[in-house]
Design a protein around this motif. Structure first.
Motif, PDB file in Angstrom:
ATOM      1  N   UNK A  30      40.850  57.361  53.382  1.00  0.00           N
ATOM      2  CA  UNK A  30      41.973  57.537  52.468  1.00  0.00           C
ATOM      3  C   UNK A  30      42.286  56.174  51.880  1.00  0.00           C
ATOM      4  N   UNK A  31      42.268  56.082  50.561  1.00  0.00           N
ATOM      5  CA  UNK A  31      42.464  54.798  49.894  1.00  0.00           C
ATOM      6  C   UNK A  31      43.582  54.935  48.865  1.00  0.00           C
ATOM      7  N   UNK A  32      44.549  54.025  48.933  1.00  0.00           N
ATOM      8  CA  UNK A  32      45.627  53.960  47.948  1.00  0.00           C
ATOM      9  C   UNK A  32      45.508  52.643  47.198  1.00  0.00           C
ATOM     10  N   UNK A  33      45.395  52.736  45.869  1.00  0.00           N
ATOM     11  CA  UNK A  33      45.200  51.560  45.033  1.00  0.00           C
ATOM     12  C   UNK A  33      46.339  51.422  44.040  1.00  0.00           C
ATOM     13  N   UNK A  34      46.775  50.180  43.812  1.00  0.00           N
ATOM     14  CA  UNK A  34      47.661  49.880  42.695  1.00  0.00           C
ATOM     15  C   UNK A  34      47.025  48.778  41.863  1.00  0.00           C
ATOM     16  N   UNK A  35      47.122  48.926  40.556  1.00  0.00           N
ATOM     17  CA  UNK A  35      46.629  47.912  39.624  1.00  0.00           C
ATOM     18  C   UNK A  35      47.752  47.596  38.640  1.00  0.00           C
ATOM     19  N   UNK A  42      43.937  40.129  30.437  1.00  0.00           N
ATOM     20  CA  UNK A  42      42.917  39.247  30.993  1.00  0.00           C
ATOM     21  C   UNK A  42      42.858  39.260  32.509  1.00  0.00           C
ATOM     22  N   UNK A  43      43.798  39.921  33.170  1.00  0.00           N
ATOM     23  CA  UNK A  43      43.776  39.943  34.621  1.00  0.00           C
ATOM     24  C   UNK A  43      44.504  41.176  35.146  1.00  0.00           C
ATOM     25  N   UNK A  44      44.185  41.532  36.380  1.00  0.00           N
ATOM     26  CA  UNK A  44      44.798  42.669  37.053  1.00  0.00           C
ATOM     27  C   UNK A  44      45.165  42.217  38.466  1.00  0.00           C
ATOM     28  N   UNK A  45      46.406  42.444  38.856  1.00  0.00           N
ATOM     29  CA  UNK A  45      46.811  42.218  40.243  1.00  0.00           C
ATOM     30  C   UNK A  45      46.765  43.563  40.957  1.00  0.00           C
ATOM     31  N   UNK A  46      46.109  43.586  42.127  1.00  0.00           N
ATOM     32  CA  UNK A  46      45.900  44.855  42.798  1.00  0.00           C
ATOM     33  C   UNK A  46      46.246  44.827  44.264  1.00  0.00           C
ATOM     34  N   UNK A  47      46.512  46.009  44.805  1.00  0.00           N
ATOM     35  CA  UNK A  47      46.644  46.198  46.245  1.00  0.00           C
ATOM     36  C   UNK A  47      45.791  47.382  46.653  1.00  0.00           C
ATOM     37  N   UNK A  48      45.332  47.352  47.876  1.00  0.00           N
ATOM     38  CA  UNK A  48      44.482  48.422  48.414  1.00  0.00           C
ATOM     39  C   UNK A  48      44.891  48.691  49.855  1.00  0.00           C
ATOM     40  N   UNK A  49      45.244  49.937  50.145  1.00  0.00           N
ATOM     41  CA  UNK A  49      45.540  50.365  51.503  1.00  0.00           C
ATOM     42  C   UNK A  49      44.505  51.397  51.922  1.00  0.00           C
ATOM     43  N   UNK A  50      43.882  51.163  53.071  1.00  0.00           N
ATOM     44  CA  UNK A  50      42.764  51.983  53.521  1.00  0.00           C
ATOM     45  C   UNK A  50      43.076  52.548  54.902  1.00  0.00           C
TER      46      UNK A  50
END
Length: 221
Positions: A30-35, A42-50
């Motif tokens: 199960x993966x939860x992503x925010x972008x 020019x850039x993306x800040x992201x988080x990933x919960x697995x």
């Protein structure tokens, strides 16, 4: 092996197409992503919960940082991990080069678990990162004019069931193929309000956010 399929057309030697897709693995990650896309694209800040349930014993989690492939970096792209932790945890995260471009953190992100976790026991992880998008890059990452794109831009959980971690060097060309098994993925993208977000999965209507931005949400089961 010998034998023929009773569903094969006569003389064709090939099996008939199945009537439906196979059911997804109930133990899939199960993966939860925010972008969060920058105003200049020019850039993306992201988080990933697995949430991950291995089918073999593991002592660490391994993620592939495919945006650090040398040809990709030469086009102005890269990924930088800014924070990472796991439960169970076993100390600071680290990187392995694995054929990544010089000057990057590396091609693999490794989160030690501190002990051997048996097969069937759930492990969780949280990763924060920044993805830089090159200008007019002919790759899965980039931005040009009023467009930005990042395909598989997040750290990719590099597990194959029955095999284990894929730690081989990054392939030295753009649009790399990378092993990361199918997962239930929930995705949220925040972007300037004038843009439309296209994504995989079942997408909700966008919601207004702060500062004229909009939030787009989708789930791919």
């Amino acid at each position: 092996p010998a034998g023929t399929s009773s569903g094969s057309p006569s003389g064709s030697g090939s099996a008939a197409c199945p009537a439906s897709y196979a059911q997804p693995d109930p133990h899939r990650p199960r993966i939860t992503l925010t972008f969060d896309l920058a105003a200049d694209l020019a850039s993306v800040h992201g988080t990933e919960d697995v949430t991950f349930t291995p089918d073999l014993p593991v002592r660490e989690l391994v993620f592939r940082l495919t945006a650090n492939t040398p040809p990709t970096v030469r086009q102005g792209n890269r990924i930088e991990v800014t924070a990472a932790r796991s439960d169970p945890g076993g100390g600071a995260y680290r990187f392995r080069t694995a054929g990544a471009a010089a000057g990057t953190q590396g091609g693999l992100l490794v989160l030690p678990l501190g002990r051997q976790v048996p097969a069937g026991q759930r492990v969780t992880a949280h990763v924060e990162f920044t993805l830089t998008l090159g200008t007019r890059a002919f790759d899965r990452f980039g931005h040009s004019g009023q467009y930005a794109w990042w395909g598989s831009g997040q750290p990719l959980l590099a597990w194959e069931r029955g095999v284990g971690w894929h730690e081989e060097p990054l392939l030295q060309y753009t649009a790399e193929s990378a092993t990361s098994e199918a997962a239930r993925t929930e995705l949220t993208v925040t972007a300037p309000g004038k843009y439309t977000v296209l994504s995989t999965g079942s997408q909700d209507a966008p919601r207004d956010g702060e500062g004229g931005r909009k939030r787009w949400h989708a789930v791919a089961d």
